[in-house]
Motif scaffolding. Structure first.
Motif, mmCIF file in Angstrom:
data_model
loop_
_atom_site.group_PDB
_atom_site.id
_atom_site.type_symbol
_atom_site.label_atom_id
_atom_site.label_comp_id
_atom_site.label_asym_id
_atom_site.label_seq_id
_atom_site.Cartn_x
_atom_site.Cartn_y
_atom_site.Cartn_z
ATOM 1 N N LYS A 12 45.212 44.025 39.301
ATOM 2 C CA LYS A 12 44.764 43.382 38.065
ATOM 3 C C LYS A 12 45.736 42.287 37.627
ATOM 4 N N ILE A 13 47.033 42.548 37.797
ATOM 5 C CA ILE A 13 48.018 41.520 37.418
ATOM 6 C C ILE A 13 47.887 40.298 38.321
ATOM 7 N N MET A 14 47.672 40.512 39.607
ATOM 8 C CA MET A 14 47.505 39.376 40.518
ATOM 9 C C MET A 14 46.231 38.598 40.203
ATOM 10 N N GLN A 15 45.200 39.310 39.768
ATOM 11 C CA GLN A 15 43.972 38.612 39.379
ATOM 12 C C GLN A 15 44.233 37.725 38.159
ATOM 13 N N ASN A 16 45.014 38.230 37.204
ATOM 14 C CA ASN A 16 45.372 37.406 36.049
ATOM 15 C C ASN A 16 46.182 36.183 36.472
ATOM 16 N N ILE A 17 47.076 36.367 37.415
ATOM 17 C CA ILE A 17 47.871 35.235 37.906
ATOM 18 C C ILE A 17 46.957 34.171 38.521
ATOM 19 N N GLY A 18 45.984 34.599 39.311
ATOM 20 C CA GLY A 18 45.057 33.642 39.908
ATOM 21 C C GLY A 18 44.254 32.887 38.866
ATOM 22 N N VAL A 19 43.788 33.595 37.817
ATOM 23 C CA VAL A 19 43.002 32.933 36.761
ATOM 24 C C VAL A 19 43.848 31.898 36.022
ATOM 25 N N VAL A 20 45.122 32.221 35.766
ATOM 26 C CA VAL A 20 45.994 31.268 35.078
ATOM 27 C C VAL A 20 46.231 30.043 35.954
ATOM 28 N N PHE A 21 46.387 30.238 37.258
ATOM 29 C CA PHE A 21 46.550 29.092 38.156
ATOM 30 C C PHE A 21 45.301 28.204 38.142
ATOM 31 N N TYR B 113 44.738 25.034 42.345
ATOM 32 C CA TYR B 113 43.754 25.847 43.064
ATOM 33 C C TYR B 113 44.337 26.475 44.326
ATOM 34 N N SER B 114 45.283 25.823 44.963
ATOM 35 C CA SER B 114 45.864 26.400 46.182
ATOM 36 C C SER B 114 46.607 27.698 45.875
ATOM 37 N N ASP B 115 47.404 27.699 44.785
ATOM 38 C CA ASP B 115 48.101 28.925 44.391
ATOM 39 C C ASP B 115 47.115 30.008 43.966
ATOM 40 N N ALA B 116 46.053 29.605 43.271
ATOM 41 C CA ALA B 116 45.037 30.581 42.872
ATOM 42 C C ALA B 116 44.353 31.183 44.097
ATOM 43 N N ILE B 117 44.077 30.346 45.102
ATOM 44 C CA ILE B 117 43.449 30.835 46.327
ATOM 45 C C ILE B 117 44.331 31.869 47.012
ATOM 46 N N THR B 118 45.650 31.646 47.003
ATOM 47 C CA THR B 118 46.570 32.609 47.611
ATOM 48 C C THR B 118 46.462 33.975 46.943
ATOM 49 N N SER B 119 46.410 33.997 45.621
ATOM 50 C CA SER B 119 46.297 35.272 44.899
ATOM 51 C C SER B 119 44.949 35.936 45.172
ATOM 52 N N PHE B 120 43.874 35.152 45.097
ATOM 53 C CA PHE B 120 42.540 35.734 45.272
ATOM 54 C C PHE B 120 42.325 36.235 46.703
ATOM 55 N N GLU B 121 42.842 35.502 47.686
ATOM 56 C CA GLU B 121 42.698 35.951 49.071
ATOM 57 C C GLU B 121 43.438 37.267 49.316
ATOM 58 N N SER C 82 41.875 44.854 48.038
ATOM 59 C CA SER C 82 40.889 45.605 47.256
ATOM 60 C C SER C 82 39.815 44.638 46.767
ATOM 61 N N PRO C 83 38.833 44.301 47.600
ATOM 62 C CA PRO C 83 37.833 43.291 47.219
ATOM 63 C C PRO C 83 36.976 43.742 46.055
ATOM 64 N N ASN C 84 36.648 42.798 45.189
ATOM 65 C CA ASN C 84 35.730 43.062 44.087
ATOM 66 C C ASN C 84 34.908 41.815 43.813
ATOM 67 N N ILE C 85 33.848 41.982 43.033
ATOM 68 C CA ILE C 85 32.882 40.907 42.823
ATOM 69 C C ILE C 85 33.503 39.725 42.075
ATOM 70 N N LYS C 86 34.232 39.991 41.003
ATOM 71 C CA LYS C 86 34.783 38.900 40.198
ATOM 72 C C LYS C 86 35.764 38.055 40.991
ATOM 73 N N THR C 87 36.636 38.704 41.737
ATOM 74 C CA THR C 87 37.612 37.943 42.527
ATOM 75 C C THR C 87 36.924 37.131 43.613
ATOM 76 N N GLY C 88 35.900 37.708 44.249
ATOM 77 C CA GLY C 88 35.162 36.959 45.263
ATOM 78 C C GLY C 88 34.496 35.725 44.685
ATOM 79 N N PHE C 89 33.939 35.855 43.486
ATOM 80 C CA PHE C 89 33.304 34.708 42.844
ATOM 81 C C PHE C 89 34.344 33.649 42.485
ATOM 82 N N ASN C 90 35.496 34.083 41.956
ATOM 83 C CA ASN C 90 36.553 33.123 41.615
ATOM 84 C C ASN C 90 37.078 32.398 42.854
#
Length: 796
Positions: free
Chosen positions: A264-273, A279-287, A293-301
């Protein structure tokens, strides 16, 4: 033989075993006067036991006739010559060693009431500390309850009071010498609740200070997690770099055992990026999240980030990952009851609509929403055309667990064609659903009916409305479309029935209720129409169209409704003009002038408003100002004529003159048009003139050739010349008439400008009274308003 006894005369040992003896009925002891007296007094006192057998017999004999026994047999008494066997169980209230003078007191009532409990001494330090701790806990609980009910200010006050009480508690412990027994959990709870309430009340500096106190105290375990809350506050303050710093500090202090928290903390980091545009840093967190632990929201982001950087291949891969994310919910088939097992059916009925099943449904709806949005987003970007992109997305969805979404994507493809103004492709795409299942067929036919209604092809619109209703009779949009096609045929009674059926299927269908009100208005059933619009106003409180339709009431009430319309749309010229008209009807000229003037200011082309203002200035003897409005009226009239007859030279000349006199910027535009029209007219006149000269030259050459012919044909030549002369005269007269008429591309011009009607009225009428249909078709300009048929006609 003397000792022989016959068994025939022997009595049954078990006879009377089941006989009921009321003496042994313990439930009636309350009504036994003797027993109650023996309990209350010493009347039933037992005599002392003596070892003399004779005295025992005397004692027994003396006990038998006592009134208090009421015929109850005594323990050890002789009945019918047989001694009763002894029992190992003693009766309640009796002992084997009774002394003379003892009372029968099985309940211990002779001892008197129990002594009172020893009162607690609240003056001791320990008791004072316990009472104060309880007050602090109660205040924390009250603060949380107030926050849950939305009373944020009260929650903050309770949290502050809990903090004061807790500090007093610490001081009291120190004074009593129990500083080592400070309740750290209570202190932690007070500080955390106070920080949360500061954050809820948007007092971010105070909240950060409270969190900082917790973080810096090494005695609090897991205090590092509070840095997540601090990072959330920095996000709200849009201090994104500091938010990233605190999220990473919290991530470092949380062990790998808490995997879900770290994700959850990494997902927040990606959203802030993403908010920072990195976007490159956000992609690193989301990937990383999608791999762990794949989930729908992260996949969409992740898809959004790939779309932002324009990476086609990775968009496709991310979409495939998105549709393969496991939701972890049960199959809907398990909620279908079986016919055999009654107990299982009862369980299924109980869990079919419970909160867990509702949560599963919500999760599935959310996943479908993200997939549909992602497909609509990337379809035009992943291929050379959006149609190819949609086809790829449909193929991927068909091979996933979301097979039913493929048809919805096809419908969205048709809607995209509509947005690109490609109606033919949209119609062709929707027609492919005619052989699909009923739900998809109904949706496609509804949209086709809507499209044909837009094109004013009412027969096709009616046909597809019928097809949509046959596929799904409970589709309110299909019923509304059917009602609209009947409405334009002026069959208002039948249209009302379709609108009512749509409301029975979906009571919240505002389009059906609005159109039903218009239908009642056409049928002159004003009370029912007013009832419909009042119900609709209760649902759509700020709808200007609905409030405008409520003008069916008395003028004063109509003025009040129009004032509400103006409060919602203050720049609507038609509403302002209508309000001025109502004030004028009530005799309030000053208010009428104010609203008419405001209407003219926002829309200076309304002939009725211009005419009223001009007449008002003449009536008030301000003729110079009236001239300006009549000039504007003339200008708008000529503009309307020019729209109908764009090549009328006289109209353009008047427009140029009026614009010049009024100092308008449009003068150059009309002057340019006038030059073009005059040049075209001159070219046409030259072509006609050159044609006449060519025909005259031909006739002269013919006459010269005829003069050189033989003499024997002189009579014939004379006759022919006569014929030519006659034809030439007729041709000249015909050419003169042709010159007097406009050319083939020139519209007919009136011989005198006096024939133009100066009181021309705008045929569109009030803008707020057009039909509430997607076709924007004017059935009656007085009662309709521009509106689409419904939200679900063109689903987003």
């Amino acid at each position: 033989m003397e000792n022989v006894h016959l068994a025939v005369e022997e009595e049954d040992l078990y006879s009377g075993y089941n006989d009921y003896n009321p003496t042994f009925d313990s439930e009636e002891l309350e009504n036994d006067v003797g027993f109650q007296q023996a309990v209350r007094t010493s009347h039933g006192r037992r005599p002392p036991v003596s070892p003399n057998t004779h005295s025992v017999c005397v004692c027994v004999c003396s006990r038998i006739p006592m009134a208090s026994s009421m015929g109850r047999p005594m323990t050890g008494a002789v009945q019918d010559g047989a001694a009763r066997p002894m029992t190992a169980v003693r009766a309640a209230g009796y002992t084997s060693s009774l002394t003379r003078g003892s009372n029968f007191d099985p309940l211990g009532q002779s001892k008197g009431p129990a002594p009172p409990l020893e009162a607690k001494n609240e003056d001791t330090p320990e008791e004072k500390i316990k009472i104060l701790e309880k007050k602090v806990n109660d205040l924390i609980e009250e603060s949380c309850m107030a926050q849950s009910m939305g009373a944020l200010q009260l929650a903050l006050e309770k949290a502050k009071e809990a903090g004061r009480k807790e500090r007093a508690l610490v001081r009291q412990r120190e004074q009593s010498g129990n500083a080592d027994h400070i309740n750290l959990d209570l202190t932690y709870s007070v500080l955390l609740n106070l920080a949360n309430q500061y954050a809820n009340n948007e007092m971010y500096p105070e909240a950060l200070n409270s969190y900082q106190v917790i973080v810096k105290n090494k005695m609090f375990s897991n205090a590092g997690r509070m840095k997540v809350n601090m990072a959330n506050i920095y996000v709200k303050q849009k201090n994104y770099p500091k938010a990233i710093k605190f999220y990473r500090m919290a991530l470092d202090q949380i062990s790998n055992a808490h995997k879900e928290m770290r994700i959850k903390i990494m997902q927040n980091i990606g959203v802030v990026f993403v908010r920072m545009g990195q976007y490159s840093d956000a992609i690193t967190s989301f990937e990383h999240i999608m791999s762990e632990s794949p989930n729908i929201k992260t996949g969409f982001n992740l898809i959004l980030c790939y779309y932002a950087i324009g990476d086609r291949d990775r968009m496709k891969k991310a979409f495939q990952k998105l549709i393969s994310v496991p939701l972890g919910i049960d199959d809907e088939d398990k909620y279908i009851p079986s016919n055999d097992d009654t107990s299982s059916n009862m369980i299924i009925e109980a869990i079919k609509n419970d909160k867990l099943h509702q949560m599963e449904r919500d999760l599935k709806v959310l996943a479908e929403k993200y997939i549909m949005t992602a497909a609509k987003l990337i379809a035009p970007a992943i291929e050379n055309s959006f149609a190819s992109g949609f086809d790829w997305c449909v193929d991927m969805v068909k091979s996933s667990q979301y097979v039913e979404l493929a048809n919805d994507l096809e419908i969205n493809k048709a809607i995209t064609y509509l947005r690109q103004k490609d109606f033919n492709q949209a119609v062709e795409t929707l027609k492919t659903f005619e052989k699909k299942d009923s739900r998809v067929k109904s949706a496609a036919a509804t949209n086709l009916s809507f499209l044909y209604f837009l094109e004013k092809d009412y027969d096709q619109a009616d046909r597809y409305a019928d097809l949509a209703m046959n596929a799904d009779r409970y589709n309110p949009a299909a019923l509304i479309n059917k009602g609209n096609t009947v409405f334009v045929k002026q069959d208002y009674e039948k249209a009302a029935e379709f609108y009512k059926e749509a409301l029975r299927n979906d009571s919240s269908c505002t389009e059906a209720l609005y159109n039903l009100g218009l239908t009642y208005k056409k049928l002159n059933r004003l009370e029912e129409a007013l009832d419909c619009f009042l119900k609709l106003h209760a649902i759509l409180r700020n709808s200007a169209q609905v409030m405008y339709q409520l003008l069916l009431e008395e003028p004063q009430q109509a003025i009040e409704w129009l004032m509400q319309v103006i409060s919602v749309t203050p720049t609507d010229p038609q509403a302002l003009a209508k309000l001025g008209e109502l004030h004028d009807g009530e005799g309030d000229k000053s208010q009428a002038f104010q609203h008419y003037y405001e209407s003219f200011r926002y829309f200076p082309s309304n002939i009725d408003v211009i005419e009223w203002l001009g007449a008002y200035y003449i009536e008030t003897q301000f003729c110079e100002k009236a001239i300006q409005y009549f000039e504007r009226k003339a200008l708008e009239t000529y503009k309307d004529i020019h729209r109908k007859f764009p090549e009328n030279v006289e109209c353009l000349r008047f427009l140029v003159r009026l614009c010049t006199d009024m100092g308008l910027k449009e003068v150059q535009e009309y002057a340019t048009k006038l030059k073009k029209v005059e040049k075209m007219k001159e070219m046409r006149e030259q072509r006609v003139k050159s044609g006449r000269e060519g025909s005259a030259r031909g006739r002269r050459e013919g006459r010269e050739g005829s003069a050189g012919s033989a003499g024997e044909s002189a009579v014939t030549i004379t006759i022919q010349n006569s014929g030519h002369s006659s034809n030439s005269t007729k041709g000249e007269r015909l050419s003169a008439k042709m010159r007097s008429l406009p050319g083939s591309n020139e519209p007919y011009e009136a011989s005198s400008p006096k024939e133009i009607d100066a009181s021309y009225v705008d045929p569109l009428g009030p803008q707020m009274e057009r039909p509430k249909t997607g076709a924007k078709k004017r059935v009656e300009d007085d009662d309709f308003a521009d509106e689409e048929l419904g939200d679900d006609l063109l689903p987003e």
